[in-house]
Design a protein around this motif. Sequence first.
Motif, PDB file in Angstrom:
ATOM      1  N   ALA A  89      -6.071  -3.966   5.443  1.00  0.00           N
ATOM      2  CA  ALA A  89      -6.623  -4.970   4.525  1.00  0.00           C
ATOM      3  C   ALA A  89      -5.762  -6.231   4.513  1.00  0.00           C
ATOM      4  O   ALA A  89      -6.275  -7.357   4.536  1.00  0.00           O
ATOM      5  CB  ALA A  89      -6.737  -4.390   3.112  1.00  0.00           C
ATOM      6  N   GLY A  90      -4.449  -6.062   4.512  1.00  0.00           N
ATOM      7  CA  GLY A  90      -3.545  -7.210   4.531  1.00  0.00           C
ATOM      8  C   GLY A  90      -3.663  -8.010   5.808  1.00  0.00           C
ATOM      9  O   GLY A  90      -3.593  -9.239   5.798  1.00  0.00           O
ATOM     10  N   GLY A  91      -3.837  -7.318   6.939  1.00  0.00           N
ATOM     11  CA  GLY A  91      -4.001  -8.016   8.218  1.00  0.00           C
ATOM     12  C   GLY A  91      -5.241  -8.880   8.241  1.00  0.00           C
ATOM     13  O   GLY A  91      -5.218 -10.033   8.677  1.00  0.00           O
ATOM     14  N   LEU A  92      -6.349  -8.329   7.745  1.00  0.00           N
ATOM     15  CA  LEU A  92      -7.594  -9.111   7.678  1.00  0.00           C
ATOM     16  C   LEU A  92      -7.441 -10.294   6.735  1.00  0.00           C
ATOM     17  O   LEU A  92      -7.857 -11.418   7.040  1.00  0.00           O
ATOM     18  CB  LEU A  92      -8.752  -8.214   7.230  1.00  0.00           C
ATOM     19  CG  LEU A  92      -9.152  -7.106   8.217  1.00  0.00           C
ATOM     20  CD1 LEU A  92     -10.164  -6.165   7.576  1.00  0.00           C
ATOM     21  CD2 LEU A  92      -9.702  -7.704   9.491  1.00  0.00           C
ATOM     22  N   ALA A  93      -6.847 -10.041   5.567  1.00  0.00           N
ATOM     23  CA  ALA A  93      -6.662 -11.118   4.594  1.00  0.00           C
ATOM     24  C   ALA A  93      -5.705 -12.186   5.119  1.00  0.00           C
ATOM     25  O   ALA A  93      -5.926 -13.386   4.938  1.00  0.00           O
ATOM     26  CB  ALA A  93      -6.145 -10.552   3.270  1.00  0.00           C
ATOM     27  N   GLY A  94      -4.641 -11.767   5.800  1.00  0.00           N
ATOM     28  CA  GLY A  94      -3.674 -12.724   6.347  1.00  0.00           C
ATOM     29  C   GLY A  94      -4.278 -13.613   7.421  1.00  0.00           C
ATOM     30  O   GLY A  94      -4.032 -14.817   7.461  1.00  0.00           O
ATOM     31  N   GLY A  97       0.804  -1.222   0.000  1.00  0.00           N
ATOM     32  CA  GLY A  97       0.000   0.000   0.000  1.00  0.00           C
ATOM     33  C   GLY A  97       0.833   1.266   0.000  1.00  0.00           C
ATOM     34  O   GLY A  97       0.426   2.298  -0.543  1.00  0.00           O
ATOM     35  N   SER A  98       2.024   1.210   0.579  1.00  0.00           N
ATOM     36  CA  SER A  98       2.868   2.405   0.630  1.00  0.00           C
ATOM     37  C   SER A  98       3.478   2.734  -0.726  1.00  0.00           C
ATOM     38  O   SER A  98       4.060   3.799  -0.903  1.00  0.00           O
ATOM     39  CB  SER A  98       3.973   2.241   1.676  1.00  0.00           C
ATOM     40  OG  SER A  98       4.897   1.251   1.259  1.00  0.00           O
ATOM     41  N   ASN A  99       3.354   1.839  -1.682  1.00  0.00           N
ATOM     42  CA  ASN A  99       3.851   2.097  -3.037  1.00  0.00           C
ATOM     43  C   ASN A  99       2.837   2.861  -3.875  1.00  0.00           C
ATOM     44  O   ASN A  99       3.087   3.152  -5.030  1.00  0.00           O
ATOM     45  CB  ASN A  99       4.214   0.785  -3.743  1.00  0.00           C
ATOM     46  CG  ASN A  99       5.464   0.189  -3.143  1.00  0.00           C
ATOM     47  OD1 ASN A  99       6.415   0.902  -2.849  1.00  0.00           O
ATOM     48  ND2 ASN A  99       5.462  -1.115  -2.952  1.00  0.00           N
ATOM     49  N   VAL A 100       1.684   3.171  -3.292  1.00  0.00           N
ATOM     50  CA  VAL A 100       0.638   3.894  -3.998  1.00  0.00           C
ATOM     51  C   VAL A 100       0.824   5.385  -3.753  1.00  0.00           C
ATOM     52  O   VAL A 100       0.965   5.820  -2.611  1.00  0.00           O
ATOM     53  CB  VAL A 100      -0.761   3.455  -3.508  1.00  0.00           C
ATOM     54  CG1 VAL A 100      -1.846   4.288  -4.166  1.00  0.00           C
ATOM     55  CG2 VAL A 100      -0.972   1.978  -3.773  1.00  0.00           C
ATOM     56  N   GLY A 101       0.820   6.164  -4.786  1.00  0.00           N
ATOM     57  CA  GLY A 101       0.868   7.625  -4.648  1.00  0.00           C
ATOM     58  C   GLY A 101       2.210   8.110  -4.145  1.00  0.00           C
ATOM     59  O   GLY A 101       3.222   7.424  -4.219  1.00  0.00           O
ATOM     60  N   GLY A 102       2.201   9.309  -3.610  1.00  0.00           N
ATOM     61  CA  GLY A 102       3.415   9.913  -3.091  1.00  0.00           C
ATOM     62  C   GLY A 102       3.067  10.763  -1.883  1.00  0.00           C
ATOM     63  O   GLY A 102       1.927  11.172  -1.689  1.00  0.00           O
ATOM     64  N   GLY A 103       4.034  11.019  -1.029  1.00  0.00           N
ATOM     65  CA  GLY A 103       3.824  11.856   0.150  1.00  0.00           C
ATOM     66  C   GLY A 103       2.804  11.256   1.093  1.00  0.00           C
ATOM     67  O   GLY A 103       2.920  10.125   1.532  1.00  0.00           O
ATOM     68  N   LYS A 104       1.760  12.070   1.406  1.00  0.00           N
ATOM     69  CA  LYS A 104       0.715  11.595   2.320  1.00  0.00           C
ATOM     70  C   LYS A 104      -0.068  10.430   1.715  1.00  0.00           C
ATOM     71  O   LYS A 104      -0.598   9.599   2.440  1.00  0.00           O
ATOM     72  CB  LYS A 104      -0.239  12.732   2.679  1.00  0.00           C
ATOM     73  CG  LYS A 104       0.376  13.754   3.605  1.00  0.00           C
ATOM     74  CD  LYS A 104      -0.627  14.775   4.061  1.00  0.00           C
ATOM     75  CE  LYS A 104       0.042  15.775   4.982  1.00  0.00           C
ATOM     76  NZ  LYS A 104      -0.891  16.765   5.483  1.00  0.00           N
ATOM     77  N   GLY A 105      -0.147  10.370   0.401  1.00  0.00           N
ATOM     78  CA  GLY A 105      -0.825   9.250  -0.268  1.00  0.00           C
ATOM     79  C   GLY A 105      -0.152   7.931   0.041  1.00  0.00           C
ATOM     80  O   GLY A 105      -0.811   6.904   0.197  1.00  0.00           O
ATOM     81  N   GLN A 106       1.181   7.955   0.154  1.00  0.00           N
ATOM     82  CA  GLN A 106       1.908   6.727   0.498  1.00  0.00           C
ATOM     83  C   GLN A 106       1.578   6.291   1.923  1.00  0.00           C
ATOM     84  O   GLN A 106       1.417   5.115   2.197  1.00  0.00           O
ATOM     85  CB  GLN A 106       3.415   6.953   0.390  1.00  0.00           C
ATOM     86  CG  GLN A 106       3.938   6.900  -1.031  1.00  0.00           C
ATOM     87  CD  GLN A 106       5.445   7.033  -1.055  1.00  0.00           C
ATOM     88  OE1 GLN A 106       6.002   7.925  -0.425  1.00  0.00           O
ATOM     89  NE2 GLN A 106       6.081   6.148  -1.795  1.00  0.00           N
ATOM     90  N   ILE A 107       1.478   7.251   2.831  1.00  0.00           N
ATOM     91  CA  ILE A 107       1.170   6.933   4.232  1.00  0.00           C
ATOM     92  C   ILE A 107      -0.232   6.346   4.330  1.00  0.00           C
ATOM     93  O   ILE A 107      -0.438   5.304   4.963  1.00  0.00           O
ATOM     94  CB  ILE A 107       1.308   8.187   5.124  1.00  0.00           C
ATOM     95  CG1 ILE A 107       2.763   8.643   5.152  1.00  0.00           C
ATOM     96  CG2 ILE A 107       0.794   7.910   6.535  1.00  0.00           C
ATOM     97  CD1 ILE A 107       2.977   9.992   5.797  1.00  0.00           C
ATOM     98  N   ILE A 108      -1.194   7.011   3.701  1.00  0.00           N
ATOM     99  CA  ILE A 108      -2.572   6.522   3.738  1.00  0.00           C
ATOM    100  C   ILE A 108      -2.667   5.156   3.059  1.00  0.00           C
ATOM    101  O   ILE A 108      -3.307   4.235   3.570  1.00  0.00           O
ATOM    102  CB  ILE A 108      -3.526   7.546   3.080  1.00  0.00           C
ATOM    103  CG1 ILE A 108      -3.581   8.815   3.945  1.00  0.00           C
ATOM    104  CG2 ILE A 108      -4.918   6.959   2.891  1.00  0.00           C
ATOM    105  CD1 ILE A 108      -4.263   9.986   3.283  1.00  0.00           C
ATOM    106  N   GLY A 109      -1.996   5.013   1.904  1.00  0.00           N
ATOM    107  CA  GLY A 109      -1.980   3.723   1.211  1.00  0.00           C
ATOM    108  C   GLY A 109      -1.380   2.626   2.064  1.00  0.00           C
ATOM    109  O   GLY A 109      -1.863   1.491   2.092  1.00  0.00           O
ATOM    110  N   GLY A 110      -0.317   2.979   2.792  1.00  0.00           N
ATOM    111  CA  GLY A 110       0.322   1.996   3.674  1.00  0.00           C
ATOM    112  C   GLY A 110      -0.601   1.565   4.802  1.00  0.00           C
ATOM    113  O   GLY A 110      -0.673   0.377   5.143  1.00  0.00           O
ATOM    114  N   ILE A 111      -1.316   2.521   5.388  1.00  0.00           N
ATOM    115  CA  ILE A 111      -2.244   2.196   6.482  1.00  0.00           C
ATOM    116  C   ILE A 111      -3.390   1.333   5.975  1.00  0.00           C
ATOM    117  O   ILE A 111      -3.718   0.295   6.579  1.00  0.00           O
ATOM    118  CB  ILE A 111      -2.772   3.490   7.142  1.00  0.00           C
ATOM    119  CG1 ILE A 111      -1.631   4.198   7.874  1.00  0.00           C
ATOM    120  CG2 ILE A 111      -3.928   3.193   8.095  1.00  0.00           C
ATOM    121  CD1 ILE A 111      -1.966   5.598   8.340  1.00  0.00           C
ATOM    122  N   ILE A 112      -3.995   1.749   4.872  1.00  0.00           N
ATOM    123  CA  ILE A 112      -5.107   0.964   4.302  1.00  0.00           C
ATOM    124  C   ILE A 112      -4.615  -0.419   3.903  1.00  0.00           C
ATOM    125  O   ILE A 112      -5.269  -1.433   4.163  1.00  0.00           O
ATOM    126  CB  ILE A 112      -5.750   1.700   3.113  1.00  0.00           C
ATOM    127  CG1 ILE A 112      -6.468   2.958   3.628  1.00  0.00           C
ATOM    128  CG2 ILE A 112      -6.708   0.801   2.355  1.00  0.00           C
ATOM    129  CD1 ILE A 112      -6.953   3.884   2.541  1.00  0.00           C
TER     130      ILE A 112
END
Length: 159
Positions: A100-105, A81-96
């Motif tokens: 999602a990865g935790g639930l799927a795992g 998720g952190s590879n999505v977007g740049g700046g704050k987008g990377q942070i938000i992508g990483g959190i999301i």
Amino acid sequence: MQRPANLPASRVALLALVSGLTLISAGCASSRSGEVYTRDQARQEQVVRMGVVEAVKPVQIEGTKTPVGGLAGAAVGGVAGSNVGGGKGQIIGGIIGAVAGGLAGAAAEEGLTRKQGLEITVRLDNGSLISVVQEADQQFAPGDRVRVLSGGGATRVSH
């Protein structure tokens, strides 16, 4: 294995580590087989009762639910998720991605370690009726003469 140009080596190493831990945790699931004993059950006295199988019902034995699957999924999802977007987008992508990865795992771990089982109802020779659930690695049918072994915190049905 070549890594994509936009993925740092540290992230590739983290992904490889997390993937390996997930596979190892799936292999560590304890068995609920009638033929598998824990180390603690070895050399322990067991009570043996005899009986006849009254009924056999197929069931599912739920998989393990350890933190490993969720943590591994969160780590992989966070990196992805952190590879999505740049700046704050990377942070938000990483959190999301981590959520999602935790639930799927966690769901993947439970699904990979789920087993087919049998609920075996036995009429003991003393007339009492008991039921034991164990993995479906042995076949039982109504009318089968069986042994019921109890001890070390476990009960199992055996031919």
